[in-house]
Design a protein around this motif. Structure first.
Motif, mmCIF file in Angstrom:
data_model
loop_
_atom_site.group_PDB
_atom_site.id
_atom_site.type_symbol
_atom_site.label_atom_id
_atom_site.label_comp_id
_atom_site.label_asym_id
_atom_site.label_seq_id
_atom_site.Cartn_x
_atom_site.Cartn_y
_atom_site.Cartn_z
ATOM 1 N N ARG A 44 0.823 -1.201 0.000
ATOM 2 C CA ARG A 44 0.000 0.000 0.000
ATOM 3 C C ARG A 44 0.868 1.266 0.000
ATOM 4 O O ARG A 44 0.606 2.208 -0.754
ATOM 5 N N HIS A 45 1.894 1.267 0.829
ATOM 6 C CA HIS A 45 2.767 2.436 0.912
ATOM 7 C C HIS A 45 3.448 2.709 -0.426
ATOM 8 O O HIS A 45 3.595 3.878 -0.829
ATOM 9 N N SER A 46 3.850 1.655 -1.132
ATOM 10 C CA SER A 46 4.553 1.831 -2.411
ATOM 11 C C SER A 46 3.656 2.449 -3.479
ATOM 12 O O SER A 46 4.150 2.965 -4.476
ATOM 13 N N ARG A 47 2.339 2.399 -3.240
ATOM 14 C CA ARG A 47 1.380 2.969 -4.196
ATOM 15 C C ARG A 47 0.729 4.245 -3.684
ATOM 16 O O ARG A 47 -0.260 4.722 -4.232
ATOM 17 N N GLY A 48 1.273 4.786 -2.621
ATOM 18 C CA GLY A 48 0.750 6.032 -2.086
ATOM 19 C C GLY A 48 -0.540 5.888 -1.309
ATOM 20 O O GLY A 48 -1.227 6.882 -1.057
ATOM 21 N N LEU A 49 -0.864 4.658 -0.901
ATOM 22 C CA LEU A 49 -2.074 4.422 -0.115
ATOM 23 C C LEU A 49 -1.748 4.452 1.370
ATOM 24 O O LEU A 49 -0.629 4.148 1.779
ATOM 25 N N SER A 50 -2.723 4.811 2.174
ATOM 26 C CA SER A 50 -2.512 4.817 3.617
ATOM 27 C C SER A 50 -2.317 3.390 4.118
ATOM 28 O O SER A 50 -2.915 2.443 3.595
ATOM 29 N N THR A 51 -1.473 3.232 5.114
ATOM 30 C CA THR A 51 -1.255 1.908 5.689
ATOM 31 C C THR A 51 -2.453 1.529 6.563
ATOM 32 O O THR A 51 -3.203 2.394 7.034
ATOM 33 N N LEU A 52 -2.632 0.237 6.757
ATOM 34 C CA LEU A 52 -3.758 -0.269 7.531
ATOM 35 C C LEU A 52 -3.362 -0.436 8.987
ATOM 36 O O LEU A 52 -2.290 -0.966 9.299
ATOM 37 N N ALA A 53 -4.233 -0.009 9.880
ATOM 38 C CA ALA A 53 -3.996 -0.195 11.306
ATOM 39 C C ALA A 53 -4.344 -1.623 11.696
ATOM 40 O O ALA A 53 -5.359 -2.166 11.263
#
Length: 269
Positions: A44-53
Motif C-alpha cells: 500500500r505504501h509503495s502505491r501512495g495508499l494509507s497503511t492499515l492499522a
C-alpha cells in the motif's frame, strides 16, 4: 507410596500428557501474522495508499476463521454452518461499514502474500483505499499455514448517548450555517424506546416520535457513519421550533445485518 503404585501413576500421567499433546490445537503463527501485515502495508505504501492499522478485534475474527479452516483442511470464505463475514466481524463489536476478506493456504507468509497479490479479487482487497484496518490470522499445520486477512473501514466507536450527542451537534451546526440560532436540546428518554421499536419492526416510522401534543415535527432515519448528516435532518433545520430531542437505538434488523443507529429527532412548538 509403594514403588509399583508410583510407577503406575507416573505411567498414567505420561499417557495423559501424550493424549493432550496429540489433540492440542495448532497454535497461531505470530511471526507470520506480523510479516504478512508488513507486506500488505508495504504494498500500500509503495502505491501512495494509507497503511492499515492492525485491529485486535479483526485479528480475533481472522484467527477464528483460520483455525476453522485448518481444523477442516478447507480454504473457504465461509465454512458450512459458519456466519458470513459481516456477522463474524459484528460478533467482535466492531463498528464498520465496508469489509472484505482474503484466505489462503501455502507454506510461507511470503508465498501467501504473492499468491494473494496475483489474484485480482484478493489484490483489490489489499489495495482498496476505503479500508483503514486489518486483522491477520495465521494457523500453522503440517500441511502449511492457513491465512485469513480481514479488512474493514472501521468507524469510530460510539455509545447510544454519544450518537445522540453527535446528532444534536450536527443539528445545531446546520442551524448556525443557515444563519439561525441554536436550539436547546431537551431530554426525552422515551424516544430511545421508540427508536428501538423501529429497529424491531425494521421500518422507519417518524410518527413514533409524536410523544406529546407539544411535538411539531418528527423525522426518522438510520445512520452508520455519524459524521454524515442525512438529508431529512438538513430539511428540519429551517423548522420553527422552541427546541428539539433526539432518541437513538443501536440495533441490527432484517435489512441491516450489522447494527446501525436508528434515530428519531423531534421538534417542539
Amino acid at each position: 507410596m509403594a514403588a509399583g503404585v508410583l510407577h503406575l501413576v507416573l505411567l498414567l500421567c505420561a499417557v495423559l500428557l501424550l493424549s493432550s499433546a496429540a489433540y492440542a490445537p495448532e497454535g497461531y503463527d505470530f511471526s507470520a501474522e506480523q510479516e504478512i501485515l508488513r507486506l500488505v502495508n508495504q504494498e500500500r505504501h509503495s502505491r501512495g495508499l494509507s497503511t492499515l492499522a492492525a485491529d485486535e478485534r479483526l485479528q480475533r475474527a481472522a484467527r477464528k476463521h483460520s483455525a476453522l479452516m485448518a481444523s477442516l483442511e478447507q480454504v473457504e470464505h465461509q465454512i458450512a454452518g459458519e456466519p458470513k463475514l459481516s456477522l463474524r466481524l459484528d460478533e467482535q463489536a466492531i463498528r464498520f461499514d465496508v469489509s472484505g476478506e482474503n484466505v489462503a493456504r501455502t507454506s510461507t507468509p511470503e508465498r501467501a502474500h504473492t499468491a494473494l497479490m496475483n489474484s485480482p479479487g484478493h489484490r483489490a482487497n489489499i489495495l482498496d483505499p476505503t479500508f483503514n484496518s486489518v486483522g491477520i490470522g495465521v494457523v500453522k499445520r503440517e500441511d502449511g499455514i492457513y491465512v485469513t486477512e480481514d479488512f474493514a473501514r472501521r468507524l469510530p466507536d460510539a455509545t447510544v448517548e454519544g450518537a445522540e450527542e453527535s446528532i444534536a451537534r450536527s443539528m445545531n451546526r446546520l442551524r448556525r450555517r443557515a444563519g439561525l440560532p441554536a436550539w436547546p436540546r431537551f431530554d426525552a428518554p422515551e424516544l430511545r424506546g421508540r427508536a428501538c421499536e423501529m429497529a424491531a419492526h425494521d421500518k422507519l416510522t417518524p410518527s413514533l416520535g409524536l410523544i406529546s401534543t407539544r411535538v411539531s415535527n418528527s423525522v426518522a432515519f438510520t445512520a452508520i457513519d455519524l459524521n454524515q448528516v442525512p438529508s431529512n435532518l438538513d430539511r428540519l433545520k429551517v423548522t420553527s421550533a422552541t427546541g428539539f430531542s433526539v432518541g437513538a437505538c443501536y440495533s441490527a434488523s432484517a435489512s441491516y445485518e450489522t447494527p446501525v443507529f436508528w434515530v428519531v429527532v423531534i421538534t417542539y412548538y
